[in-house]
Design an enzyme around this catalytic site. Structure first.
Site, PDB file in Angstrom:
ATOM      1  N   LYS A  39     -40.433  36.952  47.828  1.00 13.90           N
ATOM      2  CA  LYS A  39     -41.440  35.992  48.121  1.00 13.90           C
ATOM      3  C   LYS A  39     -41.551  35.339  46.787  1.00 13.90           C
ATOM      4  O   LYS A  39     -42.069  35.353  45.786  1.00 13.90           O
ATOM      5  CB  LYS A  39     -42.979  36.306  48.468  1.00 13.90           C
ATOM      6  N   CYS A  57     -44.432  32.224  30.105  1.00 12.81           N
ATOM      7  CA  CYS A  57     -45.067  33.414  29.689  1.00 12.81           C
ATOM      8  C   CYS A  57     -44.904  33.667  28.366  1.00 12.81           C
ATOM      9  O   CYS A  57     -45.959  34.226  27.919  1.00 12.81           O
ATOM     10  CB  CYS A  57     -44.768  34.394  30.562  1.00 12.81           C
ATOM     11  N   GLU A  93     -44.163  42.071  35.123  1.00  9.75           N
ATOM     12  CA  GLU A  93     -44.146  41.250  34.004  1.00  9.75           C
ATOM     13  C   GLU A  93     -45.167  40.153  34.011  1.00  9.75           C
ATOM     14  O   GLU A  93     -45.396  39.289  35.200  1.00  9.75           O
ATOM     15  CB  GLU A  93     -42.837  40.368  34.049  1.00  9.75           C
ATOM     16  N   GLU A 125     -54.618  32.923  28.166  1.00 12.21           N
ATOM     17  CA  GLU A 125     -53.471  32.384  28.457  1.00 12.21           C
ATOM     18  C   GLU A 125     -53.683  30.913  29.126  1.00 12.21           C
ATOM     19  O   GLU A 125     -54.578  30.882  30.102  1.00 12.21           O
ATOM     20  CB  GLU A 125     -52.678  32.950  29.214  1.00 12.21           C
TER      21      GLU A 125
END
Ligand code: NAP
Ligand code: MG
Length: 482
Positions: free
Chosen positions: A188, A296, A262, A393
């Site tokens: 997906k 990331c 991840e 983040e």
């Protein structure tokens, strides 16, 4: 760096979109065919640089996911796991070559759908995606050399869920090693960037892969959850936020499903006084403003040794003034569109938080198009270790700067984060690099460079950045029973 040079006004140089072939509406790719969902609806994929609708995409249902998993299981049992490994490699090579041939079309679609500068999709995303298929094609018939005396066996059906920041590349990172090791796939893509995954489905048809080996279902988070929770999935591979990673880990605990995650990051980019400062400044720019900070492993925390702080910040601000924010299809653009309105809201929220926390704020003046989602390169200096902009983040072009005096101090500060995905070190001394890299808790540490990737080198995190590695031999192991 000549600091008196004014920047030129460049004429627009947009990439043509005339050669791009897109359907108005896409179904799912199941069992080798594009099929409409039985009960699902459609939603629009828009261009974040001008808010125009590019195509309609399927919001899949659990029944669609079930159909995709059944197709993947049948393909695994009947063809793919039984096929001679050499032949599997041949199919993966075909995908790689077709991607190379159609690189221009893929680059333009990636940029239209996701907002990243064409320079990046053309020079990084698409070639690296093809590179991953080439690399893993080569391993398909050499697994017993990769894992001698360990009798490597495929796992079965892999359920894969990916984010929006490197849409095709993340699909390649997941699909290529899964196929090379004899597994079949249900993938997906992220809701805002499904188009290159659907175009990859076309390539998979063109490469004549047996039906059901790769299945692609689109939709929002619930569709990802339906894949993860499907009882007939043997392996879950997820790239995305730490929050969703935690939900997934909970959801599959107590099952036999294998899993790699991840997740997020808050990388430290560390500049010592003996570094080549101009080169380091380019590395900082590349590390955080590259891809709008939608990375990331972005170097979102900058640590500068006190003695060179003023010089680094002066040069950094000067360089920031020359960055071009705007039309992602223009090859001169440095910073493209923010991927979605939601993400822009998050970034702006953090910019407000940074100001309220008392850090010094800087943005160069830049004019941006009237439509679309834009954020100028943003710098916060005088940031405290406890500030939220230094801890959380942001996933946007926002850099938080702190200073340090000694090696032990900066190691402590750099490691003081729940994440541990990547880091950068800039110094003239090899011994300092080894000292730093052995003490820092990050999966990847770049020395005197930043954001460099290769299919042969493994990538992945420590702590809340996840577990498992993608790329290289490690990436094969994640899809094998050894
Ligand atoms: P996200 O919200 O976690 O979404 C990632 C994917 O998971 C999307 O396809 C999403 O669907 C789907 N999803 C959402 N909820 C789910 C659930 N409960 N179960 C299963 N799947 C679910 O992350 P994102 O905002 O798209 O991406 C940004 C994050 O990815 C950042 O934190 C970044 O650091 C991380 N990232 C990590 C790496 C790495 O290699 N470590 C690489 C790239 C990005 P929707 O699109 O519909 O939400
Ligand atoms: Mg889009």
């Amino acid at each position: 760096m000549n600091e008196s040079t004014a920047t030129w006004e460049l004429e627009p140089a947009p990439e043509s979109t005339a050669h791009v072939q897109l359907e108005k509406s896409y179904g799912n790719f199941i069992n080798g065919k594009f099929v409409e969902s039985a009960g699902g609806s459609k939603f629009s994929s828009t261009n974040p640089a001008n808010d125009k609708v590019i195509a309609e995409i399927t919001e899949s249902t659990e029944a669609d996911v079930d159909k995709a998993v059944k197709a993947a299981r049948a393909a695994y049992d009947k063809t793919w796991s039984k096929m001679e490994a050499k032949k599997r490699g041949k199919y993966i090579y075909r995908i790689a070559r077709l991607l190379q041939e159609r690189a221009r079309e893929f680059s333009v679609i990636e940029t239209m759908d996701g907002g990243k500068p064409i320079r990046e999709s053309r020079d990084v995303d698409i070639p690296l995606a093809a590179g991953h298929f080439f690399y893993y094609a080569g391993w398909a018939d050499k697994l017993s050399y990769a894992f001698p005396n360990r009798n490597p066996k495929s796992l079965g059906v892999a359920g894969q869920v990916i984010p929006w920041n490197f849409p095709l590349l993340m699909a390649a990172w997941k699909i290529a090693p899964a196929l090379a090791t004899g597994n079949t796939v249900v993938l997906k893509p992220a809701e805002t960037t499904s188009l290159t995954a659907l175009k990859l489905a076309e390539v998979i048809q063109q490469a004549e892969l047996p039906p059901g080996v790769v299945n692609i279902v689109t939709g929002h988070g619930e569709v990802g959850a339906a894949i993860v929770n499907h009882k007939n999935i043997d392996k879950v591979a997820f790239t995305g936020s730490t929050n969703v990673g935690k939900i997934i880990q909970k959801a599959i605990s107590g099952t036999k499903k294998r899993c790699t995650l991840e997740l997020g990051g808050k990388a430290a980019n560390i500049i010592f006084e003996d570094a080549t400062i101009d080169q380091a400044v380019e590395g900082i720019i590349n590390g955080i403003y590259f891809n709008q900070g939608h990375v990331c492993c972005a170097g979102s925390r900058l640590f500068v040794q006190e003695s060179v702080h003023d010089e680094v910040i002066r040069k950094l601000k000067h360089r920031m003034k020359s960055l071009i924010v705007g039309d992602p299809l223009d090859k001169n653009t440095d910073i493209g569109a923010i991927n979605s309105k939601e993400q822009l809201k998050t970034i702006n929220k953090y910019i407000e938080i940074g100001k309220q926390e008392g850090a010094d704020f800087y943005q160069p003046e830049c004019s941006v198009p009237s439509k679309g989602n834009w954020c100028p390169p943003t710098l916060f200096t005088n940031v405290a270790q406890s500030n939220r902009i230094a801890q959380e983040e942001i996933f946007g072009p926002v850099l938080a700067v702190q200073t340090f005096r000694t090696v032990s101090e900066v190691i402590k500060k750099a490691n003081n984060t729940p994440y541990g995905l990547s880091a950068g070190v800039w110094t003239d001394k090899g011994s300092k690099i080894f000292n730093m890299t052995s003490q820092m808790r990050a999966g990847v540490i770049w020395a005197n460079t930043y954001n460099k990737f290769d299919p042969a080198s493994p990538f992945g995190g420590y702590k809340e950045s996840g577990f498992g590695r993608e790329g290289g031999l490690h990436g094969l192991a994640a899809y094998l029973d050894v």
